[in-house]
Structure formats: C-alpha cells, structure tokens
Design a protein around this motif. Structure first.
Motif, short mmCIF file in Angstrom:
data_model
loop_
_atom_site.label_atom_id
_atom_site.label_comp_id
_atom_site.label_asym_id
_atom_site.label_seq_id
_atom_site.Cartn_x
_atom_site.Cartn_y
_atom_site.Cartn_z
N LYS A 39 0.83 -1.20 0.00
CA LYS A 39 0.00 0.00 0.00
C LYS A 39 0.86 1.25 0.00
CE LYS A 39 -4.17 -1.89 2.09
NZ LYS A 39 -5.12 -1.79 3.21
N ASN A 40 1.97 1.22 0.73
CA ASN A 40 2.88 2.35 0.77
C ASN A 40 3.50 2.60 -0.59
OD1 ASN A 40 6.00 3.30 1.85
ND2 ASN A 40 4.20 4.41 2.55
N ARG A 41 3.87 1.52 -1.29
CA ARG A 41 4.43 1.65 -2.64
C ARG A 41 3.40 2.20 -3.62
NH1 ARG A 41 7.84 -4.00 -3.39
NH2 ARG A 41 9.42 -3.56 -1.81
N LEU A 42 2.12 1.99 -3.32
CA LEU A 42 1.06 2.52 -4.16
C LEU A 42 0.71 3.96 -3.80
CD1 LEU A 42 -1.33 -0.57 -4.33
CD2 LEU A 42 0.01 0.39 -6.20
N GLY A 43 1.40 4.51 -2.78
CA GLY A 43 1.22 5.91 -2.44
C GLY A 43 0.47 6.20 -1.16
N MET A 44 0.03 5.19 -0.45
CA MET A 44 -0.69 5.42 0.80
C MET A 44 0.30 5.68 1.93
SD MET A 44 -3.49 2.97 2.75
CE MET A 44 -4.64 2.97 1.40
N GLY A 45 0.00 6.64 2.77
CA GLY A 45 0.89 6.99 3.88
C GLY A 45 0.81 5.99 5.02
N ARG A 73 10.36 -1.69 4.96
CA ARG A 73 10.86 -1.29 3.63
C ARG A 73 12.20 -1.96 3.35
NH1 ARG A 73 9.49 4.00 5.39
NH2 ARG A 73 7.40 4.53 4.65
N SER A 113 -5.31 -5.25 -3.61
CA SER A 113 -4.21 -4.31 -3.87
C SER A 113 -3.36 -4.78 -5.05
CB SER A 113 -3.34 -4.16 -2.63
OG SER A 113 -4.06 -3.55 -1.59
#
Length: 142
Positions: A39-45, A73, A113
């Motif tokens: 989700k973080n790689r998709l832009g979610m904080g 990460r 996702s």
C-alpha cells in the motif's frame, strides 16, 4: 520506551494484524507487513495504512509506525510484490511459500491491492505503447 496499558494490550491483541503484544513491543503478522509495504508503494501513507488496519497512532504511536515501516521497507526491498500469487491461505513467490495460514480478510485485501497494481501497470503499458506509436508516426513523416 512507553509501556502499554492493560486496555491498550487488550485492543492490540484483538487485532488480526498483530501476532503478539508485550508491555513494550508489538509483533505484526507477516501478511500485514507485506500489505503495508504494498500500500505504501502505491502511495498510501503509513499513518493511514495503520489506521485503516485498526491501529491508529493514538494506540500504536506515530514513532512506532514510522519505525515499523522503515524496517519493513528494508526487509522487503528486493521483493517485487507484483509477482506475489495469493491463493487460499498462503502467499507464494515463484513457487516458494512466503506466508502461510494468515487471516483470509488480510489476504483478500492484499489480492485487491495486487489487482489494482496490475491494472495500473496494464494502463501504463498501454499509454506507453500509444506514445511510442505516435512518436514513430511523427518520426516517419519528418
């Protein structure tokens, strides 16, 4: 390091993303770690990821969220999450099982996702092909 109250520990232990809790530590399930990184790689904080998982900063703490994401990460740095194959209760990458017997809800979210990411990649490929065709067409007329 701040200690968790009995009530906070009870709330944390009731969350599917948590495998274990002590007074000062939280141990997260691997499926949640991978889902958070995806989700973080998709832009979610990070704060939104944890909050949507029922782990708001008021319970977990901002610093703990940031440290977890930083650690994860590094842990999943070389893993191309688009290659993951989600089936039943296991995650496989190139035939090797990575995660087994995790809650189905987390796997459903991970699959959604993955599908979203694959759709995005397909759209980008299509756009790139259109741009390349347009450039080739322009180059041919010059």
């Amino acid at each position: 390091m701040a200690s968790f109250t009995d009530e906070q520990m009870r709330l944390l232990k009731g969350n599917d993303a948590i495998s274990e809790v002590s007074r000062t530590r939280i141990y997260y399930r691997e499926w949640f770690q991978m889902q958070a990184i995806m989700k973080n790689r998709l832009g979610m904080g990070p704060t939104r990821i944890f909050t949507e998982a029922g782990l708001p900063p008021s319970l977990v703490g901002y610093k703990r969220i940031e440290r977890c994401m930083s650690r994860w990460r590094r842990k999943y740095e070389g893993l191309d999450l688009t290659e993951l194959d989600v089936r039943g209760t296991s995650l496989k990458r190139r035939g090797r099982t990575i995660v087994k017997t995790e809650p189905a809800g987390g796997l459903r979210e991970l699959r959604a996702s993955l599908d979203e990411l694959k759709d995005l990649m397909a759209g980008l490929r299509s756009d790139l092909e259109s741009m390349e065709a347009a450039l080739n067409e322009k180059g041919g007329r010059a």
